[in-house]
Design a protein around this motif. Structure first.
Motif, PDB file in Angstrom:
ATOM      1  N   VAL A 254      20.628 -27.165  37.315  1.00 21.67           N
ATOM      2  CA  VAL A 254      20.027 -25.867  37.629  1.00 21.67           C
ATOM      3  C   VAL A 254      21.022 -24.942  38.325  1.00 21.67           C
ATOM      4  CG1 VAL A 254      18.205 -24.685  38.927  1.00 21.67           C
ATOM      5  CG2 VAL A 254      17.717 -26.859  37.773  1.00 21.67           C
ATOM      6  N   PHE A 255      21.677 -25.441  39.355  1.00 17.93           N
ATOM      7  CA  PHE A 255      22.524 -24.597  40.192  1.00 17.93           C
ATOM      8  C   PHE A 255      23.997 -24.742  39.837  1.00 17.93           C
ATOM      9  CE2 PHE A 255      18.834 -25.653  42.881  1.00 17.93           C
ATOM     10  CZ  PHE A 255      18.368 -24.370  43.154  1.00 17.93           C
ATOM     11  N   ALA A 256      24.717 -23.664  40.070  1.00 23.13           N
ATOM     12  CA  ALA A 256      26.173 -23.682  40.080  1.00 23.13           C
ATOM     13  C   ALA A 256      26.594 -23.106  41.433  1.00 23.13           C
ATOM     14  CB  ALA A 256      26.746 -22.879  38.920  1.00 23.13           C
ATOM     15  N   ARG A 257      27.896 -23.114  41.681  1.00 26.04           N
ATOM     16  CA  ARG A 257      28.373 -22.722  42.997  1.00 26.04           C
ATOM     17  C   ARG A 257      29.553 -21.766  42.882  1.00 26.04           C
ATOM     18  NH1 ARG A 257      30.033 -26.954  47.854  1.00 26.04           N
ATOM     19  NH2 ARG A 257      30.775 -25.385  49.340  1.00 26.04           N
ATOM     20  N   SER A 258      29.558 -20.760  43.740  1.00 24.59           N
ATOM     21  CA  SER A 258      30.672 -19.822  43.845  1.00 24.59           C
ATOM     22  C   SER A 258      30.987 -19.651  45.325  1.00 24.59           C
ATOM     23  CB  SER A 258      30.306 -18.471  43.211  1.00 24.59           C
ATOM     24  OG  SER A 258      31.349 -17.532  43.391  1.00 24.59           O
ATOM     25  N   GLY A 259      31.964 -20.438  45.809  1.00 21.60           N
ATOM     26  CA  GLY A 259      32.217 -20.439  47.247  1.00 21.60           C
ATOM     27  C   GLY A 259      31.025 -21.021  47.981  1.00 21.60           C
ATOM     28  N   ASP A 260      30.479 -20.258  48.935  1.00 24.93           N
ATOM     29  CA  ASP A 260      29.285 -20.706  49.659  1.00 24.93           C
ATOM     30  C   ASP A 260      27.996 -20.180  49.035  1.00 24.93           C
ATOM     31  OD1 ASP A 260      30.820 -22.114  51.408  1.00 24.93           O
ATOM     32  OD2 ASP A 260      30.781 -20.608  53.004  1.00 24.93           O
ATOM     33  N   ASP A 261      28.110 -19.439  47.958  1.00 23.06           N
ATOM     34  CA  ASP A 261      26.921 -18.926  47.270  1.00 23.06           C
ATOM     35  C   ASP A 261      26.495 -19.882  46.167  1.00 23.06           C
ATOM     36  OD1 ASP A 261      26.917 -16.635  48.842  1.00 23.06           O
ATOM     37  OD2 ASP A 261      28.113 -15.483  47.397  1.00 23.06           O
ATOM     38  N   LEU A 262      25.183 -20.013  45.998  1.00 25.89           N
ATOM     39  CA  LEU A 262      24.632 -20.731  44.864  1.00 25.89           C
ATOM     40  C   LEU A 262      24.229 -19.723  43.797  1.00 25.89           C
ATOM     41  CD1 LEU A 262      22.304 -23.390  46.544  1.00 25.89           C
ATOM     42  CD2 LEU A 262      24.555 -23.760  45.532  1.00 25.89           C
ATOM     43  N   THR A 263      24.375 -20.107  42.547  1.00 26.86           N
ATOM     44  CA  THR A 263      23.963 -19.229  41.451  1.00 26.86           C
ATOM     45  C   THR A 263      22.960 -19.961  40.572  1.00 26.86           C
ATOM     46  OG1 THR A 263      25.766 -19.954  39.987  1.00 26.86           O
ATOM     47  CG2 THR A 263      26.222 -18.092  41.451  1.00 26.86           C
ATOM     48  N   VAL A 264      21.996 -19.199  40.053  1.00 30.75           N
ATOM     49  CA  VAL A 264      20.998 -19.753  39.144  1.00 30.75           C
ATOM     50  C   VAL A 264      20.650 -18.676  38.128  1.00 30.75           C
ATOM     51  CG1 VAL A 264      19.061 -19.088  40.649  1.00 30.75           C
ATOM     52  CG2 VAL A 264      18.754 -20.916  38.961  1.00 30.75           C
ATOM     53  N   GLN A 297      17.482  -4.755  33.600  1.00 30.36           N
ATOM     54  CA  GLN A 297      18.273  -5.119  32.436  1.00 30.36           C
ATOM     55  C   GLN A 297      18.585  -6.618  32.427  1.00 30.36           C
ATOM     56  OE1 GLN A 297      19.105  -2.650  30.032  1.00 30.36           O
ATOM     57  NE2 GLN A 297      17.519  -1.704  31.303  1.00 30.36           N
ATOM     58  N   SER A 298      18.698  -7.162  31.215  1.00 29.76           N
ATOM     59  CA  SER A 298      19.113  -8.560  31.097  1.00 29.76           C
ATOM     60  C   SER A 298      20.515  -8.706  31.687  1.00 29.76           C
ATOM     61  CB  SER A 298      19.122  -8.969  29.623  1.00 29.76           C
ATOM     62  OG  SER A 298      19.536 -10.316  29.491  1.00 29.76           O
ATOM     63  N   GLY A 299      20.722  -9.747  32.503  1.00 24.23           N
ATOM     64  CA  GLY A 299      21.998  -9.949  33.186  1.00 24.23           C
ATOM     65  C   GLY A 299      22.012  -9.425  34.605  1.00 24.23           C
ATOM     66  N   ARG A 300      20.934  -8.779  35.045  1.00 31.77           N
ATOM     67  CA  ARG A 300      20.890  -8.267  36.415  1.00 31.77           C
ATOM     68  C   ARG A 300      20.839  -9.436  37.394  1.00 31.77           C
ATOM     69  NH1 ARG A 300      16.735  -3.788  39.051  1.00 31.77           N
ATOM     70  NH2 ARG A 300      17.322  -4.160  41.246  1.00 31.77           N
ATOM     71  N   THR A 301      21.542  -9.287  38.520  1.00 27.32           N
ATOM     72  CA  THR A 301      21.586 -10.327  39.547  1.00 27.32           C
ATOM     73  C   THR A 301      20.931  -9.820  40.825  1.00 27.32           C
ATOM     74  OG1 THR A 301      23.605 -11.311  38.659  1.00 27.32           O
ATOM     75  CG2 THR A 301      23.095 -11.783  40.958  1.00 27.32           C
ATOM     76  N   ILE A 302      20.051 -10.656  41.373  1.00 28.73           N
ATOM     77  CA  ILE A 302      19.349 -10.338  42.622  1.00 28.73           C
ATOM     78  C   ILE A 302      19.814 -11.336  43.683  1.00 28.73           C
ATOM     79  CG2 ILE A 302      17.095 -10.176  43.741  1.00 28.73           C
ATOM     80  CD1 ILE A 302      15.958  -9.530  40.933  1.00 28.73           C
ATOM     81  N   ARG A 303      20.195 -10.832  44.840  1.00 32.25           N
ATOM     82  CA  ARG A 303      20.741 -11.665  45.921  1.00 32.25           C
ATOM     83  C   ARG A 303      19.657 -12.023  46.933  1.00 32.25           C
ATOM     84  NH1 ARG A 303      25.917 -12.563  47.986  1.00 32.25           N
ATOM     85  NH2 ARG A 303      26.743 -11.120  46.399  1.00 32.25           N
ATOM     86  N   LEU A 304      19.498 -13.312  47.195  1.00 23.38           N
ATOM     87  CA  LEU A 304      18.573 -13.797  48.213  1.00 23.38           C
ATOM     88  C   LEU A 304      19.407 -14.307  49.392  1.00 23.38           C
ATOM     89  CD1 LEU A 304      15.989 -15.769  46.044  1.00 23.38           C
ATOM     90  CD2 LEU A 304      15.967 -13.348  46.688  1.00 23.38           C
ATOM     91  N   ARG A 305      19.359 -13.614  50.501  1.00 27.31           N
ATOM     92  CA  ARG A 305      20.200 -13.929  51.651  1.00 27.31           C
ATOM     93  C   ARG A 305      19.832 -15.280  52.287  1.00 27.31           C
ATOM     94  NH1 ARG A 305      24.569 -10.532  51.499  1.00 27.31           N
ATOM     95  NH2 ARG A 305      23.867  -8.392  51.025  1.00 27.31           N
ATOM     96  N   GLY A 306      20.888 -16.039  52.675  1.00 27.45           N
ATOM     97  CA  GLY A 306      20.679 -17.264  53.435  1.00 27.45           C
ATOM     98  C   GLY A 306      20.111 -18.422  52.658  1.00 27.45           C
ATOM     99  N   ARG A 307      20.158 -18.368  51.334  1.00 27.23           N
ATOM    100  CA  ARG A 307      19.615 -19.455  50.509  1.00 27.23           C
ATOM    101  C   ARG A 307      20.709 -20.257  49.798  1.00 27.23           C
ATOM    102  NH1 ARG A 307      14.176 -20.793  51.154  1.00 27.23           N
ATOM    103  NH2 ARG A 307      12.993 -18.914  51.664  1.00 27.23           N
ATOM    104  N   GLY A 308      21.965 -20.120  50.281  1.00 26.12           N
ATOM    105  CA  GLY A 308      23.071 -20.791  49.622  1.00 26.12           C
ATOM    106  C   GLY A 308      23.537 -22.031  50.362  1.00 26.12           C
ATOM    107  N   VAL A 309      24.847 -22.222  50.412  1.00 22.34           N
ATOM    108  CA  VAL A 309      25.458 -23.419  50.981  1.00 22.34           C
ATOM    109  C   VAL A 309      25.797 -23.190  52.439  1.00 22.34           C
ATOM    110  CG1 VAL A 309      27.394 -25.034  50.799  1.00 22.34           C
ATOM    111  CG2 VAL A 309      26.408 -24.011  48.729  1.00 22.34           C
ATOM    112  N   THR A 314      29.598 -22.270  60.344  1.00 20.64           N
ATOM    113  CA  THR A 314      29.793 -21.020  59.609  1.00 20.64           C
ATOM    114  C   THR A 314      28.458 -20.530  59.082  1.00 20.64           C
ATOM    115  OG1 THR A 314      30.197 -22.144  57.505  1.00 20.64           O
ATOM    116  CG2 THR A 314      32.113 -21.746  58.912  1.00 20.64           C
ATOM    117  N   ALA A 315      28.476 -19.265  58.593  1.00 22.94           N
ATOM    118  CA  ALA A 315      27.249 -18.679  58.057  1.00 22.94           C
ATOM    119  C   ALA A 315      26.863 -19.350  56.745  1.00 22.94           C
ATOM    120  CB  ALA A 315      27.448 -17.183  57.844  1.00 22.94           C
ATOM    121  N   VAL A 316      25.571 -19.244  56.421  1.00 23.84           N
ATOM    122  CA  VAL A 316      25.052 -19.807  55.182  1.00 23.84           C
ATOM    123  C   VAL A 316      25.269 -18.810  54.053  1.00 23.84           C
ATOM    124  CG1 VAL A 316      23.018 -20.752  54.037  1.00 23.84           C
ATOM    125  CG2 VAL A 316      23.332 -21.081  56.488  1.00 23.84           C
ATOM    126  N   GLY A 317      25.627 -19.317  52.892  1.00 21.54           N
ATOM    127  CA  GLY A 317      25.804 -18.449  51.733  1.00 21.54           C
ATOM    128  C   GLY A 317      24.478 -17.968  51.182  1.00 21.54           C
TER     129      GLY A 317
END
Length: 361
Positions: A254-264, A297-309, A314-317
């Motif tokens: 389900v998830f991938a990772r970009s630094g401390d951010d998770l992507t889905v 639009q298809s491909g739009r990304t929405i950021r959910l703060r503090g739900r990453g790694v 340090t701060a949470v991604g």
């Protein structure tokens, strides 16, 4: 063992390596032979025990750069002509034109008052070299000068979510460790001279053990975790080396990772994007609701703060949610007809999905 007998031994042959072997090759050969010849694995086999002692003696010299250098230099000096003048047997393939008497003698005689060598002798001060070598070398690892143990590397594998969350991992490792009987001294407990019967004076034994590895939260694939003092034991009371564990992280479905951010990536229908909707999106600790505005639009990304790694200190991604239109592979008659009606209405409204694209007006 006399000094003559000591020098006559071929430590490289004992370990089964060439004289050009690297330090790593010497260590690898010793480890292999030590496991194969260890007395615990060959009870009551005196020949194997003697060979184990010979291998340990060879490793004690060749694993120390200074001792190995002196040993190699001394062997080269004797090959260059000392055998003809001292009564030593020449190496295979060497021809000598003269030979001393057949009586045996010690190096003390050779470099004592009856020595034929002077300060300017053609062997370049062989007596000083040997004297220093015998003072420093010894024949066992336990008598070597203190030296920090080598660092050790290994690998472990864990799931994506274990790596993100962090965990205490039990790790089974095997290799040289300080002898449990003599505690690395090489001597029988309570004595100064008697050889330890367990490790036969080496001070080190091969054994398996389980250690706990504290893998911190957020460790990435290929990252190394250092465990102090869990590597190879040091010699003569010196500290042990460190253990480095390389973490291999399995991909997550389900998830991938970009630094401390998770992507889905969340699949959506055209109608959901056109009309807007509320999606249920997975996170590492459950589901959250994400509002998709109408016309997204298809491909739009929405950021959910503090739900990453999260990392220690340090701060949470963040969690980056990308919506992507999923096109149905087939349509039944009713759906196809409804879509045709919509397409005509869309055209009548003047909407052109490729307006402005590739220079179109």
């Amino acid at each position: 063992m006399t000094q003559q007998e000591w020098l006559a031994r071929d430590f490289y042959a004992a370990l089964g390596v060439p004289s050009t072997a690297s330090a790593e090759e010497i260590k690898k050969a010793y480890r292999t032979l030590a496991r194969e010849l260890h007395p615990d694995a060959n009870p009551h086999n005196t020949q194997v025990v003697e060979r184990f002692k010979a291998v340990s003696e060879a490793y004690a010299v060749l694993s120390d750069p200074a001792k190995r250098k002196d040993y190699d230099r001394t062997r080269r000096l004797f090959r260059s002509g000392a055998s003809a003048r001292t009564g030593f047997p020449p190496e295979a393939g060497t021809t000598t034109t003269a030979r001393a008497g057949s009586g045996g003698f010690e190096f003390g005689d050779l470099f004592g008052s009856r020595s034929p060598f002077t300060v300017g002798d053609p062997l370049g001060g062989l007596g000083d070299v040997l004297g220093d070598l015998f003072r420093r070398a010894g024949t066992r690892a336990a008598s070597a000068r203190p030296r920090r143990g080598s660092d050790v590397e290994t690998e472990t594998r864990m799931s994506f979510r274990e790596a993100v969350a962090g965990m205490v991992l039990p790790l089974r490792v095997s290799g040289p460790m300080v002898c449990t009987s003599c505690h690395g001294s090489g001597s029988r407990p309570g004595t100064r001279q008697r050889t330890c019967p367990h490790c036969h004076g080496v001070g080190i034994e091969d054994r398996a053990r389980t250690i706990s590895v504290d893998v911190p939260p957020g460790v990435g694939d290929g990252q190394r975790v250092r465990i102090p003092a869990q590597g190879e034991p040091g010699l003569a009371g010196a500290p042990s080396g460190d253990l480095y564990v390389t973490v291999r992280v399995d991909p997550d479905p389900v998830f991938a990772r970009s630094g401390d951010d998770l992507t889905v990536t969340v699949p959506v229908s055209f109608a959901e994007l056109a009309l807007g909707t509320v999606l249920s999106v997975p996170t590492l600790d459950g589901q959250v609701s994400v509002k998709i505005p109408p016309g997204a639009q298809s491909g739009r990304t929405i950021r959910l703060r503090g739900r990453g790694v999260a990392h220690r200190g340090t701060a949470v991604g963040d969690l980056l949610v990308t919506v992507e239109v999923a096109v149905p592979p087939e349509l039944d008659h009713e759906a196809a007809e409804a879509l045709r009606v919509y397409a005509r209405a869309e055209e009548s409204s003047g909407f052109d999905p490729r307006a402005g694209w590739a220079g179109r007006r």
